[in-house]
Design a protein around this motif. Structure first.
Motif, short mmCIF file in Angstrom:
data_model
loop_
_atom_site.label_atom_id
_atom_site.label_comp_id
_atom_site.label_asym_id
_atom_site.label_seq_id
_atom_site.Cartn_x
_atom_site.Cartn_y
_atom_site.Cartn_z
N LYS A 183 0.85 -1.18 0.00
CA LYS A 183 0.00 0.00 0.00
C LYS A 183 0.90 1.24 0.00
N ASN A 184 0.89 1.97 -1.10
CA ASN A 184 1.66 3.21 -1.19
C ASN A 184 0.95 4.27 -0.36
N ILE A 185 1.52 4.59 0.81
CA ILE A 185 0.83 5.48 1.74
C ILE A 185 1.33 6.93 1.68
N ALA A 186 2.35 7.21 0.88
CA ALA A 186 2.76 8.59 0.58
C ALA A 186 2.90 9.43 1.84
N ASN A 187 3.57 8.90 2.87
CA ASN A 187 3.54 9.56 4.18
C ASN A 187 4.88 10.01 4.73
N THR A 188 5.95 10.00 3.91
CA THR A 188 7.29 10.16 4.49
C THR A 188 7.91 11.54 4.28
N HIS A 189 7.75 12.11 3.10
CA HIS A 189 8.39 13.40 2.80
C HIS A 189 7.55 14.11 1.76
N VAL A 190 7.78 15.40 1.60
CA VAL A 190 7.10 16.18 0.57
C VAL A 190 8.08 17.24 0.07
N VAL A 191 8.26 17.29 -1.27
CA VAL A 191 9.20 18.23 -1.88
C VAL A 191 8.57 18.82 -3.13
N ARG A 192 9.07 19.98 -3.53
CA ARG A 192 8.62 20.63 -4.76
C ARG A 192 9.61 20.31 -5.87
N LEU A 193 9.08 19.87 -7.04
CA LEU A 193 9.90 19.63 -8.22
C LEU A 193 9.13 20.16 -9.41
N GLY A 194 9.59 21.27 -9.98
CA GLY A 194 8.87 21.90 -11.07
C GLY A 194 7.51 22.39 -10.60
N GLN B 256 5.10 20.49 -9.66
CA GLN B 256 4.48 19.44 -8.86
C GLN B 256 5.02 19.44 -7.44
N LEU B 257 4.11 19.19 -6.51
CA LEU B 257 4.50 18.87 -5.14
C LEU B 257 4.45 17.36 -5.04
N LEU B 258 5.54 16.74 -4.60
CA LEU B 258 5.63 15.28 -4.59
C LEU B 258 5.54 14.76 -3.16
N ALA B 259 4.54 13.91 -2.90
CA ALA B 259 4.43 13.20 -1.63
C ALA B 259 5.15 11.87 -1.80
N LEU B 260 6.18 11.64 -0.97
CA LEU B 260 7.11 10.55 -1.19
C LEU B 260 6.92 9.42 -0.18
#
Length: 516
Positions: free
Chosen positions: A132-143, A145-149
């Motif tokens: 289950k990809n829970i996208a709960n560890t980090h968040v960064v901006r790339l271009g 898009q905001l990426l939930a990692l």
């Protein structure tokens, strides 16, 4: 050591209360959109202009069943936007496929990597190997898009302003479906020209493969480059199972520490444990540094393959920074070492964890003689403690990423020895060893501090002091059963402002700052 003014000084001998610490573990029941937040104490610096993004588990219970470990909780992004001395708050869950399915079902329908089981016992969980990809560890901006990692699969793309989930991102075809993408990118401030985001993915097994990737973080029309574009990559293999949560960079090297870990998948396959619970340290063995030459660097011209060097005994989740010492020719890596892999067993309740039974993290500096590493790896490393107070989530000025830094900031325990919850922020002078500590108070618990340089100090921090700026830290306030945002002066840790948020954010993981 200097003690900076505390927000609520505790009486001598006061200790933390488990009920205050554990009260953070709860479901977030509301999503806010652009709500004005004022300082309950102090003043928001007018020069602070940009957005603080935080990620962490926001859903920890479903249908009366709690996750076995907070790291299995669904990711929730919090954004605090600053402009002209004012702040506005938004938060939103990442609408992953798993989150949507479980919201609809009202119960867990996926197993968690850290031990959360679907209802029905081992038989219901056996042979269900879906992640289950829970996208709960980090968040960064790339271009744009905001990426939930989440490091075991692709990132989720979000709208940077509304936090609306756009869906899984494979970064314009860079990633294959389900391909691992680290939750710990490093931002190169411009070691070889334009800034880059450097990151990696791992395919673990009896032999593990690391894919190193470097992305543009800004448009360069003259070079035909767009933010988010893959600029360079390489693949390297190492013997043994690779448990890699973090890494560090220098202008020439990507630095990994392969912990001495074994993975027995059988209990996971049979539905008895989560995948992470099947990890264990290898008795009597030590890890090793895996030094990967960065594509296009001088190291890549000299070395076709990575250098492998034995590491000191211990386990590492996070690194502070790395740099190349021009005077000695050594590669220097500062990391937070644990005596052993800290874990929560199948029968343990994470809210009742015995801190004294878990090894504390301590900051150690390792020096790697690069010339000797090629001929005598066993004798190439020396190490010294930088901080033996329990610490985590250490950071340097963003412009010093990959270069020698004078100052580090980190979350620490209020007590000077042993393990306990993190209740203070420390500034450490890496040259002199001088320490300055700000204590959150007996009923408050800190998270990762994010260092925000004052605008105008320059990408090299050459036109102003390296500690000119602020630390932004989300603090769990056990007295309010809600979260505060504390703004500290990075120079002396003096308190600039406290924002009492109308939101209860569980103890979280990582965050980032995006300048306006």
């Amino acid at each position: 050591m200097t003690i900076a003014p505390s927000r609520s000084p505790a009486p001598s001998g006061a200790t933390w209360q488990r009920a205050d610490w554990a009260s953070s573990f709860r479901n977030v029941g509301t999503e806010l959109a652009d709500v004005a937040v004022t300082a309950s104490r102090g003043t928001i610096p007018a020069e602070l202009c940009g957005s603080l993004y935080r990620n962490g588990p926001g859903r920890l219970e479903r249908g009366g069943q709690w996750v076995h470990h907070p790291f299995d909780g669904d990711g929730m992004i919090t954004a605090l936007r600053f402009e002209g001395g004012e702040a506005r708050l938004s938060n939103r869950f990442v609408r992953t496929e798993g989150w949507q399915a479980e919201e609809s079902a009202g119960r867990f329908v996926y197993r968690g990597v850290f031990g959360t089981q679907k209802p029905g016992g081992a038989l219901a969980n056996a042979f269900d190997l879906r992640l289950k990809n829970i996208a709960n560890t980090h968040v960064v901006r790339l271009g744009d898009q905001l990426l939930a990692l989440w490091e075991a699969a692709e990132p989720h793309a979000l709208d940077p302003h509304s936090l609306e989930t756009r869906g899984l991102s494979r970064l314009d075809g860079v990633l294959k479906p389900g391909e691992a993408f680290s939750a710990h990118p490093r931002f190169d401030p411009g070691h070889r020209g334009a800034p880059r985001m450097v990151t990696f993915g791992v395919k673990s097994g009896p032999r593990s493969t690391i894919r190193l990737m470097e992305f543009a973080t800004a448009d360069d029309p003259a070079a035909g480059v767009q933010a988010g574009q893959l600029l360079a990559e390489r693949h390297d293999t190492m013997a043994g199972f690779a448990f890699l949560h973090d890494f560090a960079i220098t202008p020439n090297w990507a630095v990994f520490l392969q912990n001495a870990m074994a993975f027995n998948p059988l209990p996971y396959v049979l539905g008895q444990k989560g995948a992470a619970q099947c990890l264990a340290s290898k008795p009597g063995e030590i890890g090793r540094f895996f030094l990967v030459p960065r594509p296009g660097s001088a190291a890549a011209e000299r070395h076709a393959k990575p250098l492998e060097v034995p590491a000191p005994e211990g386990f590492v989740f996070h690194h502070l920074n790395a740099f190349e010492d021009e005077a000695t020719g050594e590669l220097v890596l500062d990391s937070i070492f644990y005596a052993d892999f800290p874990s929560i067993g199948p029968g343990d309740d994470f809210r009742s964890v015995d801190f004294e039974a878990i090894p504390e993290g301590q900051l150690k500096r390792c020096r790697i003689d690069l010339e000797r590493a090629a001929t005598d790896p066993a004798g190439a490393v020396s190490s010294d403690w930088l901080e033996q107070r329990c610490c985590e989530f250490a950071t340097v000025h963003p412009a010093r990423q990959g270069r020698e830094a004078r100052f580090a900031w980190m979350a620490v325990t209020e007590q000077e020895r042993g393990n306990a919850p993190l209740q203070a922020i420390e500034k450490l002078d890496l040259s002199s060893g001088e320490r300055r500590v700000w204590c959150a108070g007996a009923r408050s618990f800190v998270s990762e501090p994010v260092m925000v340089p004052r605008a105008g100090t320059g990408s090299e921090a050459a036109s102003g002091p390296e500690d000119d700026g602020w630390l932004l830290c989300v603090v769990w306030n056990g007295a309010r059963c809600a979260s505060d945002l504390v703004i500290l002066n990075a120079h002396d840790l003096s308190e600039q402002a406290v924002l009492e948020l109308p939101l209860a954010i569980p103890h979280g993981l990582h965050g980032s700052w995006v300048a306006a």
